[in-house]
Design a protein around this motif. Structure first.
Motif, PDB file in Angstrom:
ATOM      1  N   PHE A  22       7.860   8.681   6.141  1.00 31.85           N
ATOM      2  CA  PHE A  22       7.036   7.562   5.692  1.00 31.85           C
ATOM      3  C   PHE A  22       5.740   7.524   6.502  1.00 31.85           C
ATOM      4  O   PHE A  22       5.240   6.462   6.878  1.00 31.85           O
ATOM      5  CB  PHE A  22       7.817   6.258   5.860  1.00 31.85           C
ATOM      6  N   ASP A  23       5.211   8.699   6.763  1.00 37.95           N
ATOM      7  CA  ASP A  23       3.966   8.855   7.531  1.00 37.95           C
ATOM      8  C   ASP A  23       4.071   8.229   8.920  1.00 37.95           C
ATOM      9  O   ASP A  23       3.116   7.635   9.437  1.00 37.95           O
ATOM     10  CB  ASP A  23       2.777   8.248   6.783  1.00 37.95           C
ATOM     11  N   ASN A  24       5.290   8.365   9.500  1.00 33.61           N
ATOM     12  CA  ASN A  24       5.554   7.778  10.830  1.00 33.61           C
ATOM     13  C   ASN A  24       5.230   6.290  10.872  1.00 33.61           C
ATOM     14  O   ASN A  24       4.744   5.769  11.874  1.00 33.61           O
ATOM     15  CB  ASN A  24       4.772   8.521  11.912  1.00 33.61           C
ATOM     16  N   THR A  25       5.553   5.621   9.769  1.00 39.28           N
ATOM     17  CA  THR A  25       5.271   4.185   9.644  1.00 39.28           C
ATOM     18  C   THR A  25       6.571   3.397   9.572  1.00 39.28           C
ATOM     19  O   THR A  25       7.407   3.654   8.701  1.00 39.28           O
ATOM     20  CB  THR A  25       4.451   3.898   8.378  1.00 39.28           C
ATOM     21  N   ALA A  58       6.940   4.598  -6.540  1.00 40.67           N
ATOM     22  CA  ALA A  58       7.123   5.026  -5.154  1.00 40.67           C
ATOM     23  C   ALA A  58       6.027   5.993  -4.733  1.00 40.67           C
ATOM     24  O   ALA A  58       5.701   6.937  -5.458  1.00 40.67           O
ATOM     25  CB  ALA A  58       8.496   5.694  -4.979  1.00 40.67           C
ATOM     26  N   THR A  59       5.468   5.745  -3.553  1.00 37.99           N
ATOM     27  CA  THR A  59       4.553   6.715  -2.949  1.00 37.99           C
ATOM     28  C   THR A  59       5.333   7.733  -2.111  1.00 37.99           C
ATOM     29  O   THR A  59       4.848   8.833  -1.871  1.00 37.99           O
ATOM     30  CB  THR A  59       3.531   6.004  -2.051  1.00 37.99           C
ATOM     31  N   HIS A  60       6.547   7.335  -1.665  1.00 38.32           N
ATOM     32  CA  HIS A  60       7.394   8.181  -0.835  1.00 38.32           C
ATOM     33  C   HIS A  60       8.850   7.990  -1.263  1.00 38.32           C
ATOM     34  O   HIS A  60       9.226   6.932  -1.781  1.00 38.32           O
ATOM     35  CB  HIS A  60       7.288   7.809   0.648  1.00 38.32           C
ATOM     36  N   THR A  61       9.647   9.014  -1.049  1.00 34.35           N
ATOM     37  CA  THR A  61      11.094   8.911  -1.278  1.00 34.35           C
ATOM     38  C   THR A  61      11.825   9.553  -0.110  1.00 34.35           C
ATOM     39  O   THR A  61      11.267  10.374   0.625  1.00 34.35           O
ATOM     40  CB  THR A  61      11.519   9.590  -2.589  1.00 34.35           C
ATOM     41  N   PHE A  62      13.102   9.188   0.031  1.00 36.70           N
ATOM     42  CA  PHE A  62      13.911   9.780   1.100  1.00 36.70           C
ATOM     43  C   PHE A  62      15.377   9.763   0.696  1.00 36.70           C
ATOM     44  O   PHE A  62      15.876   8.777   0.163  1.00 36.70           O
ATOM     45  CB  PHE A  62      13.733   9.005   2.408  1.00 36.70           C
ATOM     46  N   THR A  77       0.810  -1.214   0.000  1.00 39.31           N
ATOM     47  CA  THR A  77       0.000   0.000   0.000  1.00 39.31           C
ATOM     48  C   THR A  77       0.843   1.265   0.000  1.00 39.31           C
ATOM     49  O   THR A  77       0.381   2.316  -0.448  1.00 39.31           O
ATOM     50  CB  THR A  77      -0.928   0.017   1.215  1.00 39.31           C
ATOM     51  N   LYS A  78       2.072   1.150   0.521  1.00 40.71           N
ATOM     52  CA  LYS A  78       3.007   2.272   0.476  1.00 40.71           C
ATOM     53  C   LYS A  78       4.392   1.728   0.169  1.00 40.71           C
ATOM     54  O   LYS A  78       4.801   0.701   0.712  1.00 40.71           O
ATOM     55  CB  LYS A  78       3.031   3.027   1.814  1.00 40.71           C
ATOM     56  N   VAL A  79       5.121   2.430  -0.708  1.00 38.57           N
ATOM     57  CA  VAL A  79       6.478   2.035  -1.068  1.00 38.57           C
ATOM     58  C   VAL A  79       7.363   3.273  -1.036  1.00 38.57           C
ATOM     59  O   VAL A  79       7.084   4.260  -1.726  1.00 38.57           O
ATOM     60  CB  VAL A  79       6.536   1.392  -2.472  1.00 38.57           C
ATOM     61  N   MET A  80       8.410   3.218  -0.221  1.00 48.72           N
ATOM     62  CA  MET A  80       9.394   4.300  -0.176  1.00 48.72           C
ATOM     63  C   MET A  80      10.681   3.830  -0.846  1.00 48.72           C
ATOM     64  O   MET A  80      11.153   2.721  -0.602  1.00 48.72           O
ATOM     65  CB  MET A  80       9.709   4.719   1.260  1.00 48.72           C
ATOM     66  N   VAL A  81      11.252   4.685  -1.685  1.00 48.47           N
ATOM     67  CA  VAL A  81      12.558   4.431  -2.297  1.00 48.47           C
ATOM     68  C   VAL A  81      13.572   5.372  -1.677  1.00 48.47           C
ATOM     69  O   VAL A  81      13.322   6.579  -1.559  1.00 48.47           O
ATOM     70  CB  VAL A  81      12.496   4.610  -3.826  1.00 48.47           C
ATOM     71  N   VAL A  82      14.718   4.810  -1.283  1.00 49.10           N
ATOM     72  CA  VAL A  82      15.763   5.573  -0.596  1.00 49.10           C
ATOM     73  C   VAL A  82      17.025   5.587  -1.444  1.00 49.10           C
ATOM     74  O   VAL A  82      17.496   4.540  -1.900  1.00 49.10           O
ATOM     75  CB  VAL A  82      16.074   4.953   0.786  1.00 49.10           C
ATOM     76  N   ASP A  83      17.567   6.781  -1.674  1.00 51.62           N
ATOM     77  CA  ASP A  83      18.812   6.904  -2.437  1.00 51.62           C
ATOM     78  C   ASP A  83      19.418   8.276  -2.148  1.00 51.62           C
ATOM     79  O   ASP A  83      18.711   9.188  -1.678  1.00 51.62           O
ATOM     80  CB  ASP A  83      18.554   6.759  -3.941  1.00 51.62           C
ATOM     81  N   VAL A  84      20.711   8.417  -2.452  1.00 51.71           N
ATOM     82  CA  VAL A  84      21.394   9.700  -2.208  1.00 51.71           C
ATOM     83  C   VAL A  84      21.327  10.621  -3.419  1.00 51.71           C
ATOM     84  O   VAL A  84      21.756  11.777  -3.342  1.00 51.71           O
ATOM     85  CB  VAL A  84      22.863   9.481  -1.800  1.00 51.71           C
ATOM     86  N   ALA A 122      11.724   7.724  -9.484  1.00 54.85           N
ATOM     87  CA  ALA A 122      10.896   6.734  -8.785  1.00 54.85           C
ATOM     88  C   ALA A 122       9.465   7.214  -8.654  1.00 54.85           C
ATOM     89  O   ALA A 122       8.514   6.438  -8.802  1.00 54.85           O
ATOM     90  CB  ALA A 122      11.494   6.434  -7.415  1.00 54.85           C
ATOM     91  N   LYS A 123       9.288   8.496  -8.374  1.00 55.56           N
ATOM     92  CA  LYS A 123       7.939   9.049  -8.270  1.00 55.56           C
ATOM     93  C   LYS A 123       7.297   9.220  -9.635  1.00 55.56           C
ATOM     94  O   LYS A 123       6.120   8.898  -9.834  1.00 55.56           O
ATOM     95  CB  LYS A 123       7.984  10.392  -7.538  1.00 55.56           C
ATOM     96  N   GLN A 124       8.069   9.712 -10.592  1.00 58.07           N
ATOM     97  CA  GLN A 124       7.515  10.001 -11.908  1.00 58.07           C
ATOM     98  C   GLN A 124       7.006   8.754 -12.616  1.00 58.07           C
ATOM     99  O   GLN A 124       5.969   8.785 -13.289  1.00 58.07           O
ATOM    100  CB  GLN A 124       8.567  10.698 -12.777  1.00 58.07           C
ATOM    101  N   ILE A 125       7.711   7.639 -12.474  1.00 53.80           N
ATOM    102  CA  ILE A 125       7.299   6.441 -13.210  1.00 53.80           C
ATOM    103  C   ILE A 125       6.260   5.628 -12.446  1.00 53.80           C
ATOM    104  O   ILE A 125       5.738   4.643 -12.971  1.00 53.80           O
ATOM    105  CB  ILE A 125       8.504   5.552 -13.574  1.00 53.80           C
ATOM    106  N   GLY A 126       5.967   6.010 -11.202  1.00 50.51           N
ATOM    107  CA  GLY A 126       4.864   5.394 -10.481  1.00 50.51           C
ATOM    108  C   GLY A 126       5.213   4.200  -9.619  1.00 50.51           C
ATOM    109  O   GLY A 126       4.335   3.393  -9.294  1.00 50.51           O
TER     110      GLY A 126
END
Length: 363
Positions: A240-243, A222-226, A201-208, A216-220
């Motif tokens: 990540f919505d405190n998740t 990731a719901t979140h990035t960091f 239901t939620k996917v975060m992608v992490v990278d520098v 990641a967001k543009q192609i659909g």
């Protein structure tokens, strides 16, 4: 004999174009594929620059390439599922049909695996041919037919996509999971895509790199990035919505990411290691144990994983590109003709903003 133009890695930093004889059908289930599209993988670049990956050591010339699709040009007399003219994705690793791993349902772990463009054992024997050539021979059951609306370029993405599929199956990703993916290279982005398709239901992608996070967001996928440069692990969870995630897919192999993954996972979470490390890393064993986390090592792919990847692309593009939930095609940032394949390898080797580079087959 039919000529078979091929791209050959002779030794470190030495690639050349060669012409070999094309393979011929020798077994009833053999299929000859005219290779049309091939992606460059990070492992190709490792062999190009270092001549080895772990115990796989280049000791003789090797045809490059293992992320390929093509068109069937000939079939053996026992082939029933494919015909001349079919588009196919090529699964590049064929196990021994007699190994315990194969019989036990884990053929990707077969010690006698013949994997395209992967050096043989340390005896320095003839290497399995890669797919960066005009004609490639494969057993029928290691080819997957592509639907009409899945292009040959997308067919070349099936191999790295399947790395994500195998990992997601191992970690039992399902509807309701919240997933963090470390590393936004091609495998990381495709792993995030698989997590999405499997119901996270939620996917975060992490990278520098901000450009990778934006993709990641543009192609659909990731719901979140960091970006770890922007804060601590607590900040990551807050973003990540405190998740706290239920699953981490670690695709970087970097020690700081491995430690962060264990830190942010919720109690009882699942940790899937996909990325490789160049050297041994330290691991936060005490925290891992006290959280009762589960660790999955993920290596290549196994039974039906390729078919699952093709099904993902089929479902995604069935109603046209404009209605696709994930824009897989945007991962292909560079395209080269076969005659310019050495330039393509040098581009990827230089790390010049390339996500996935596709080389067309010889004319």
């Amino acid at each position: 004999m039919t000529p078979n133009p091929s791209l050959v890695l002779n030794k470190i930093n030495d690639i050349s174009f060669e012409k070999y004889d094309a393979p011929e059908i020798t077994e009833p289930n053999d299929v000859i594929v005219e290779v049309k599209k091939t992606g460059i993988c990070g492992s190709d670049i490792h062999y190009y620059t270092h001549g080895a990956i772990g115990g796989f050591i280049l000791k003789s010339p090797m045809v490059l390439g293992h992320e390929s699709s093509g068109i069937v040009s000939a079939v053996g007399k026992g082939v029933t599922s494919l015909k001349v003219g079919d588009k196919v994705a090529i699964e590049p690793g064929v196990p021994s049909r007699h190994s315990d791993a194969y019989k036990g349902g884990h053929y990707n772990l077969c010690p006698h695996m013949v994997f395209a463009a992967t050096p043989n054992s340390e005896d320095g024997g003839v290497n399995p041919p890669g797919t960066l050539c005009k004609y490639y021979k494969s057993p029928e059951d290691f080819l997957v037919k592509l639907p009409d609306h899945v292009s040959l370029e997308l067919g070349a993405l099936v191999e790295p996509l399947t790395v994500g599929v195998h990992a997601a199956k191992l970690g039992s990703i399902k509807f309701g999971d919240v997933v963090v993916v470390f590393g936004a290279g091609p495998v990381g982005l495709l792993a995030a895509a698989v997590a999405t398709k499997f119901g996270a239901t939620k996917v975060m992608v992490v990278d520098v790199f901000e450009s990778k996070l934006e993709m990641a967001k543009q192609i659909g996928v990731a719901t979140h990035t960091f970006n770890p440069k922007s804060g601590s692990n607590k900040d990551l969870v807050a973003a990540f919505d405190n998740t706290e995630p239920s699953v981490v897919m670690e695709c970087s192999g970097a020690e700081p990411c491995i430690k962060s993954a264990v830190d942010i996972l919720r109690v009882g979470g699942r940790y899937i290691q996909i990325g490789n490390s160049a050297k041994p890393v330290s691991f936060p064993m005490t925290e891992f144990a006290t959280k009762e986390l589960t660790l999955f090592g993920s290596f290549r792919y196994g039974f039906n994983d390729y078919k699952t990847s093709v099904a993902i692309l089929d479902e995604n593009y069935r109603n046209g590109k404009e209605n696709a939930a994930i824009d897989f095609e945007s991962l292909i940032t560079h395209r080269f003709k076969f005659d310019d394949a050495i330039d393509a390898y040098d581009l990827v080797k230089g790390g010049n903003g390339c996500v996935k580079c596709i080389i067309s087959g010889p004319e």
